[in-house]
Enzyme design. Structure first.
Site, PDB file in Angstrom:
ATOM      1  N   ARG A 136       6.323  -4.463  -4.188  1.00 26.76           N
ATOM      2  CA  ARG A 136       6.892  -3.259  -4.802  1.00 26.76           C
ATOM      3  C   ARG A 136       7.819  -2.487  -3.877  1.00 26.76           C
ATOM      4  O   ARG A 136       8.556  -1.626  -4.331  1.00 26.76           O
ATOM      5  CB  ARG A 136       5.777  -2.328  -5.283  1.00 26.76           C
ATOM      6  CG  ARG A 136       4.949  -1.747  -4.140  1.00 26.76           C
ATOM      7  CD  ARG A 136       3.706  -1.038  -4.634  1.00 26.76           C
ATOM      8  NE  ARG A 136       2.970  -0.393  -3.546  1.00 26.76           N
ATOM      9  CZ  ARG A 136       2.181  -1.026  -2.700  1.00 26.76           C
ATOM     10  NH1 ARG A 136       2.023  -2.330  -2.804  1.00 26.76           N
ATOM     11  NH2 ARG A 136       1.538  -0.378  -1.756  1.00 26.76           N
ATOM     12  N   CYS A 168     -28.947   8.838   1.207  1.00 29.67           N
ATOM     13  CA  CYS A 168     -30.186   8.118   0.908  1.00 29.67           C
ATOM     14  C   CYS A 168     -29.956   7.054  -0.161  1.00 29.67           C
ATOM     15  O   CYS A 168     -30.606   6.004  -0.156  1.00 29.67           O
ATOM     16  CB  CYS A 168     -31.274   9.093   0.479  1.00 29.67           C
ATOM     17  SG  CYS A 168     -30.811  10.165  -0.887  1.00 29.67           S
TER      18      CYS A 168
END
Length: 615
Positions: free
Chosen positions: A60, A174
């Site tokens: 691109r 966690c």
């Protein structure tokens, strides 16, 4: 070109030929923009970009070719753009725009600045430099099919930082360490593991426990249990970091695999309460891997198919060997930096995240999908970049002709609006009187615990990260001018580990901050709080009225009170929300049609793509 051919008309052509432009960024938008500028007739252009060309850019960023891989984007973009107009004068810098070499005097040389940047910190910095130099800035960005362009001018429009940016999406630590339930959780875990073994160490992001730990089950903790108690260390047992242990094994693939995917998992299984309402994980052994077949045909490219467990283990082994060699080449205190375009680093994350996904019963992903998640990539689309680059030039011509009041904030939508428009203009907003950057007397309130906040944390996490400063000087507004932080290297370092309370900074204290490079002064009002609602270290609330007007929103945190973010400021990323319909009753600006109001998106942030901006 267009200017010299008389296409633009005499006044505009004269302004184009005489102006001096600064283009910051030579990536997706930057390449298209440089090409447009030289074809329009701009002759005096400076382009700056710190990045080098990668293979993934070639689909691109059309100023680059295969033979340019590894070279400076700015330099190659300059050389390629000159092919369109050899008469243009382009100066290229392979450097960071945040370098002290590019101060206010540097910015004052230019008529206008055009941004095509890839991260929020640099955008904040350029925004402040343009405000200090009092020159117009045109911001831009794309995300997939979406794009936007806006003009920023001191005193006339909102600056880039007038609207607060929402925090990046994060996951509690966690969840990452103990109870993943989505592929992204495993990808984040794998990136943290890379840093734990090879990168910058951060105890808050460690995902594998210490090896010689009596709380561990199976072989990982057995050595510690058998050792004699040591009187000179806490608990009588000397902990050994996972990196130290891995280095002592010579980065042995089998031993590390069994620790990460067998012993650590058995340790998690010993926490029975975690699995009362969850599917428990199944440990894996390096010598007894399940036989999983790939469902895709063999003709499918390697990156486009899901690897079997045996393939993952083999890739993991190969990556450890390669990364070990690279790591050793960095020297005694060296480290590796994870990069989605680094084949070894990406393969490491792809293999380890899929192994962990298998253990927790989560759908595995292809390397291509994992790369998108790990780099927060929204695929960049060349035509979107081209459209936005053209809009930048159109808005720039208005600025040059002294018609800045006619400039708009332009949105490129995925689908046409009811009036069949893809490009939707919205009136530029006025500066926010409460902006802590562009208001006449910038100030901000920061909520924190002065007894727990160190000077170093204040500098790194609040001033530099949250408030976007580069080289701050800080003193207490106490009538004595007590200096807390100095931008001079080596000065005031003795303060780093001291707490704010040791300098008698408390509730209502005022800190005077000055960033000489940005010509930016800020007053920080301290609001002491013993415990923030989210157990965060601090919260930037703007002003005290905001603090009292709305409660802090609670978010999950990990055991250390911090959140774990998966969103990195990467090369190809940016999340721009869908079009938000303004609620009925909103007053319409005089020059806006109803459908143009409805097309205006919320100002948001993420991070970010060489093609993206969040406004």
């Amino acid at each position: 070109m267009a200017a010299s051919l008389g296409v633009l008309g005499e006044p505009t052509s004269k302004n184009v030929l005489s102006c001096k432009l600064l283009v910051v960024g030579a990536g997706g938008i930057g390449c298209e923009l440089l090409k447009n500028l030289v074809l329009t007739g701009f002759h005096d252009i400076v382009v700056i970009d710190l990045d080098t060309i990668d293979v993934s850019n070639l689909n691109r960023q059309f100023l680059f070719r295969k033979e340019h891989v590894g070279k400076s984007k700015a330099q190659v973009a300059k050389e390629s753009a000159l092919n369109f107009n050899p008469n243009a004068k382009i100066t290229a810098y392979h450097d960071s725009i945040m370098s002290p070499d590019y101060g206010v005097d540097f910015f004052k040389k230019f008529t206008m600045v055009m941004n095509a940047l890839d991260n929020r910190a640099a955008r904040n910095h350029v925004n402040r430099m343009c405000l200090a130099a009092d020159i117009p800035l045109i911001e831009s960005g794309t995300a997939g099919y979406l794009g936007q362009v806006t003009v920023i001018k001191k005193g006339l429009t909102e600056c880039y930082e007038c609207q607060p940016k929402p925090p990046q999406k994060s996951f509690p630590g966690c969840t990452i360490r103990n109870t993943p339930s989505e592929p992204i959780h495993c990808v984040v875990w794998a990136k943290h593991l890379f840093n734990q073994l090879f990168g910058e160490e951060d105890p808050d992001q460690d995902v594998s426990p210490d090896t010689e730990d009596p709380e561990l089950t199976a072989e990982a903790g057995q050595t510690a249990l058998e050792q004699k108690e040591q009187s000179n260390v806490a608990g009588g047992i000397e902990r050994k970091s996972t990196r130290t242990w891995a280095m002592e094994t010579g980065y042995d693939a089998k031993k590390i695999f069994n620790k990460l995917f067998r012993d650590d998992i058995k340790y998690l299984l010993s926490m029975e309460t975690l699995w009362k309402k969850r599917r428990p994980p199944n440990p894996l052994d390096f010598d007894n891997l399940p036989h999983t077949e790939c469902s895709e045909p063999s003709t499918v490219m390697r990156d486009q198919r899901v690897w079997s467990m045996k393939e993952c283990a083999q890739v993991f082994s190969d990556c450890l060997a390669g990364l070990k060699k690279e790591f050793s080449n960095q020297g005694e205190n060296g480290m590796l930096v994870w990069d989605k375009d680094d084949e070894l680093a990406m393969d490491f994350v792809a293999s380890t995240s899929n192994i962990r996904s298998h253990i927790f019963g989560i759908n595995q992903k292809t390397k291509f999908d994992i790369k998108s998640m790990a780099g927060n990539i929204i695929p960049a689309i060349a035509t979107t970049n081209a459209i936005i680059a053209a809009v930048i030039v159109m808005e720039g011509l208005k600025v040059l002709n002294g018609r800045i009041e006619e400039c708009k904030q332009i949105y490129l939508n995925r689908q046409p609006n009811p009036r069949k428009k893809l490009l939707v203009p919205c009136a530029l907003d006025k500066p926010s009187p409460k902006c802590y950057v562009c208001s006449s007397k910038p100030e901000v309130t920061v909520v924190l615990n002065t007894e727990k906040m160190t000077i170093k944390t204040l500098e790194d996490k609040i001033l530099k990260s949250a408030l976007g400063m580069v080289a701050p000087d800080v003193e207490i507004d106490d009538g004595k001018g007590t200096i807390l932080i100095s931008s001079e290297e080596g000065e005031m370092e003795e303060n780093n580990d001291k707490f704010l309370s040791e300098f008698h900074v408390g509730n209502g204290s005022i800190l005077k901050c000055d960033d000489f490079l940005q010509s930016y002064e800020l007053k920080i009002i301290i609001a002491h709080k013993d415990k923030l609602e989210e157990d965060k270290e601090f919260d930037v609330v703007g002003d005290l009225s905001e603090l009292h007007a709305k409660p802090l929103v609670e978010q999950p945190t990990n055991q250390n009170g911090s959140t774990t973010s998966h969103q990195e400021e990467e090369d190809d990323l940016m999340i721009v929300d869908e079009v938000e319909v303004i609620k009925s009753g909103t007053k319409r600006k005089a020059d806006q049609e109803p459908d143009e109001i409805n097309a205006k998106r919320p100002k948001s942030s993420g991070d970010h793509n060489d093609d993206i901006v969040i406004l």
